[in-house]
Design an enzyme around this catalytic site. Structure first.
Site, PDB file in Angstrom:
ATOM      1  N   ARG A  75      -2.266   1.807  -0.430  1.00  0.00           N
ATOM      2  CA  ARG A  75      -0.836   2.091  -0.635  1.00  0.00           C
ATOM      3  C   ARG A  75      -0.639   3.423  -1.372  1.00  0.00           C
ATOM      4  NH1 ARG A  75       3.565  -0.716  -4.308  1.00  0.00           N
ATOM      5  NH2 ARG A  75       5.445  -0.170  -3.144  1.00  0.00           N
ATOM      6  N   HIS A  79       1.795   6.471  -0.216  1.00  0.00           N
ATOM      7  CA  HIS A  79       2.863   7.020  -1.069  1.00  0.00           C
ATOM      8  C   HIS A  79       2.621   8.494  -1.389  1.00  0.00           C
ATOM      9  CE1 HIS A  79       5.142   3.244  -2.601  1.00  0.00           C
ATOM     10  NE2 HIS A  79       4.630   3.020  -1.408  1.00  0.00           N
ATOM     11  N   ASN A 107       7.451   3.822  -6.673  1.00  0.00           N
ATOM     12  CA  ASN A 107       6.076   3.997  -7.158  1.00  0.00           C
ATOM     13  C   ASN A 107       5.752   3.151  -8.388  1.00  0.00           C
ATOM     14  OD1 ASN A 107       5.329   5.754  -5.142  1.00  0.00           O
ATOM     15  ND2 ASN A 107       6.049   7.564  -6.258  1.00  0.00           N
ATOM     16  N   HIS A 208      -0.079  -3.799   5.767  1.00  0.00           N
ATOM     17  CA  HIS A 208       0.338  -5.005   5.047  1.00  0.00           C
ATOM     18  C   HIS A 208      -0.511  -6.219   5.403  1.00  0.00           C
ATOM     19  CE1 HIS A 208       4.590  -3.190   4.162  1.00  0.00           C
ATOM     20  NE2 HIS A 208       3.617  -2.635   3.453  1.00  0.00           N
TER      21      HIS A 208
HETATM   22  C1  HEM Z   1       6.933   1.340   6.814  1.00  0.00           C
HETATM   23  C2  HEM Z   1       7.460   1.213   5.669  1.00  0.00           C
HETATM   24  C3  HEM Z   1       6.880   0.483   4.488  1.00  0.00           C
HETATM   25  C4  HEM Z   1       7.596  -0.223   3.586  1.00  0.00           C
HETATM   26  C5  HEM Z   1       9.097  -0.454   3.575  1.00  0.00           C
HETATM   27  C6  HEM Z   1       6.657  -0.759   2.628  1.00  0.00           C
HETATM   28  C7  HEM Z   1       7.005  -1.511   1.529  1.00  0.00           C
HETATM   29  C8  HEM Z   1       6.114  -2.104   0.672  1.00  0.00           C
HETATM   30  C9  HEM Z   1       6.476  -2.917  -0.459  1.00  0.00           C
HETATM   31  C10 HEM Z   1       7.906  -3.204  -0.910  1.00  0.00           C
HETATM   32  C11 HEM Z   1       5.342  -3.384  -1.016  1.00  0.00           C
HETATM   33  C12 HEM Z   1       5.223  -4.332  -2.208  1.00  0.00           C
HETATM   34  C13 HEM Z   1       5.521  -3.647  -3.506  1.00  0.00           C
HETATM   35  C14 HEM Z   1       5.569  -4.656  -4.618  1.00  0.00           C
HETATM   36  O1  HEM Z   1       6.605  -5.325  -4.716  1.00  0.00           O
HETATM   37  O2  HEM Z   1       4.591  -4.801  -5.362  1.00  0.00           O
HETATM   38  C15 HEM Z   1       4.231  -2.862  -0.263  1.00  0.00           C
HETATM   39  C16 HEM Z   1       2.907  -3.124  -0.508  1.00  0.00           C
HETATM   40  C17 HEM Z   1       1.878  -2.562   0.191  1.00  0.00           C
HETATM   41  N1  HEM Z   1       1.980  -1.630   1.190  1.00  0.00           N
HETATM   42 FE1  HEM Z   1       3.676  -1.043   2.111  1.00  0.00          FE
HETATM   43  N2  HEM Z   1       5.385  -0.380   2.971  1.00  0.00           N
HETATM   44  C18 HEM Z   1       5.476   0.394   4.101  1.00  0.00           C
HETATM   45  C19 HEM Z   1       4.427   1.018   4.741  1.00  0.00           C
HETATM   46  C20 HEM Z   1       3.107   0.942   4.348  1.00  0.00           C
HETATM   47  C21 HEM Z   1       2.033   1.721   4.912  1.00  0.00           C
HETATM   48  C22 HEM Z   1       2.208   2.794   5.976  1.00  0.00           C
HETATM   49  C23 HEM Z   1       0.889   1.327   4.302  1.00  0.00           C
HETATM   50  C24 HEM Z   1      -0.520   1.812   4.520  1.00  0.00           C
HETATM   51  C25 HEM Z   1      -0.987   2.215   5.671  1.00  0.00           C
HETATM   52  C26 HEM Z   1       1.248   0.303   3.340  1.00  0.00           C
HETATM   53  C27 HEM Z   1       0.364  -0.384   2.558  1.00  0.00           C
HETATM   54  C28 HEM Z   1       0.713  -1.313   1.602  1.00  0.00           C
HETATM   55  C29 HEM Z   1      -0.259  -2.107   0.869  1.00  0.00           C
HETATM   56  C30 HEM Z   1      -1.764  -2.104   1.078  1.00  0.00           C
HETATM   57  C31 HEM Z   1       0.473  -2.883  -0.039  1.00  0.00           C
HETATM   58  C32 HEM Z   1      -0.094  -3.850  -1.074  1.00  0.00           C
HETATM   59  C33 HEM Z   1      -0.327  -3.098  -2.379  1.00  0.00           C
HETATM   60  C34 HEM Z   1      -1.007  -3.883  -3.477  1.00  0.00           C
HETATM   61  O3  HEM Z   1      -1.450  -4.999  -3.260  1.00  0.00           O
HETATM   62  O4  HEM Z   1      -1.078  -3.322  -4.573  1.00  0.00           O
HETATM   63  N3  HEM Z   1       2.607   0.116   3.382  1.00  0.00           N
HETATM   64  N4  HEM Z   1       4.736  -2.075   0.764  1.00  0.00           N
END
Ligand code: HEM
Length: 354
Positions: A75, A79, A107, A208
């Site tokens: 992530r 970002h 972030n 995700h």
């Molecule tokens: C397309 C739009 C995207 C949105 C709206 C989005 C939104 C989010 C949100 C809201 C979270 C959780 C944050 C929290 O509440 O802790 C999250 C987690 C995550 N996102 Fe996305 N995301 C997007 C795209 C991506 C992309 C492109 C990737 C990587 C290729 C990604 C990888 C991750 C990962 C791995 C997590 C888990 C992080 C952790 O466990 O610390 N996301 N995302």
């Protein structure tokens, strides 16, 4: 969390039969996306030949202790790249002059450990090779290794990024990272501004398949009224984890295999068990539905498209050549010490003149 495996299998079967046309168009072998000028597959071949093995060896140790860190690093790279390009700007600390990109709302839920891991990798790499490898390259490699060491595909990362000298404002950060409440139209439009198409959107959202989310990122789908596109049992279970709108708990993004990088995220979407609107709407929307299904039935295809999209994402607005710098510390730009040197130089010059 319960789900009916027989219904999910039948959804899969029907969809795979209906899929023919899209499957053919996305399954055609594609070549690697073109390299941005200044990046190369062998950039550190002579200046830091052991770079990739240092990073991988260390991350293996980190993930053995806590596989969740892989999601945090993946992530972090996303970002970094979406705001002002993959220039390591997300890594910078704020200063007396203002809050950093890191302090902007999207972030705040990045893992503190992810920043520490990048700084630790930087110090290991610089100890071996000197100050030649950028923090943005280390972040891109750490994301690749996070995918691979969680069970996903291995792939080569173009290298040669330089670190940025500034970070984005709060508004720029908010404008470039779509909210989880976004529908498919918003996500498609937002990613189109970065030359990422519908297949890239669906493939990258597959990130995700690992990691967690805080309740606050999706509880508006539960309260006051339950989102009708969400599976009822899934919603019921989420309400236990997040009993009120602003609960501070967390839950997994992919309920079938939360720590494994696989294609189950797409099976979740087909069963209406996607956590965010931005996830679930990819299955609701006609433009992306068949892509979701094609990945749910064919993990090899997902991996292939994910790699292509990651390589595209990892080259967004990169700094190369003499642009930017190679940071000595990923959290601070070098200019503090550079400024000191220029003060000394000016003093020396003024002595010489007068
Ligand atoms: C397309 C739009 C995207 C949105 C709206 C989005 C939104 C989010 C949100 C809201 C979270 C959780 C944050 C929290 O509440 O802790 C999250 C987690 C995550 N996102 Fe996305 N995301 C997007 C795209 C991506 C992309 C492109 C990737 C990587 C290729 C990604 C990888 C991750 C990962 C791995 C997590 C888990 C992080 C952790 O466990 O610390 N996301 N995302």
């Amino acid at each position: 969390m319960g789900f009916s495996s027989s219904s999910s299998i039948s959804v899969l079967l029907i969809s795979s039969l209906l899929l023919g046309s899209y499957y053919c168009s996305v399954s055609e072998a594609q070549t690697t996306p073109p390299l941005v000028k200044g990046l190369s597959w062998t950039y550190y071949k002579s200046s830091c030949p052991d770079l990739e093995s240092i990073v991988r060896k260390q991350l293996k140790k980190v993930f053995k202790n806590d596989i969740g860190q892989a999601a945090g690093l993946l992530r972090l790279h996303f970002h970094d790249c979406f705001v002002q390009g993959c220039d390591g700007s997300v890594l910078l600390d704020g200063s007396a002059s203002g809050p950093s990109e890191k302090d902007a709302p999207p972030n705040l839920s990045l893992r503190a450990e992810a920043f520490e891991i990048i700084n630790d990798l930087r110090s290991r790499v610089h100890k071996e090779c000197g100050q030649v490898v950028s923090c943005s390259d280390i972040t891109a490699l750490a994301a690749r290794d996070s995918v691979f060491l969680s069970g996903g595909p291995d792939y080569n990362v173009p290298l040669g990024r330089r670190d940025g000298l500034s970070f984005a404002t709060r508004n720029e950060t908010l404008a470039n990272l779509p909210a989880p409440s976004s529908n498919a139209t918003t996500i498609l439009n937002s990613l189109a501004t970065k030359n990422l198409d519908a297949t890239d959107v669906v493939a990258l959202s597959g990130g995700h398949t690992i990691g967690i989310s805080h309740c606050t990122s999706f509880t508006e789908r539960l309260y006051p009224t339950q989102d009708s596109s969400m599976d009822k049992t899934f919603a019921k279970n989420l309400k236990v984890i997040c009993p009120v709108l602003n609960s501070t708990n967390t839950t997994v993004l992919d309920l079938r295999s939360p720590d494994l990088f696989d294609n189950k995220y797409y099976v979740d979407l087909m069963n209406r068990q996607g956590l965010f609107t931005s996830d679930q709407d990819l299955y609701t929307d006609k433009r992306t539905r068949s892509i979701v299904t094609s990945f749910a039935v064919n993990q090899t295809l997902f991996f292939e498209k994910f790699v292509l999209s990651m390589i595209k994402m990892s080259q967004l607005s990169v700094l190369t050549g003499t642009q930017g710098e190679i940071r000595a510390n990923c959290s601070v730009k070098n200019s503090a010490s550079v400024d000191l040197w220029s003060v000394v130089d000016e003093e020396e010059e003024s002595k010489a003149v007068f």
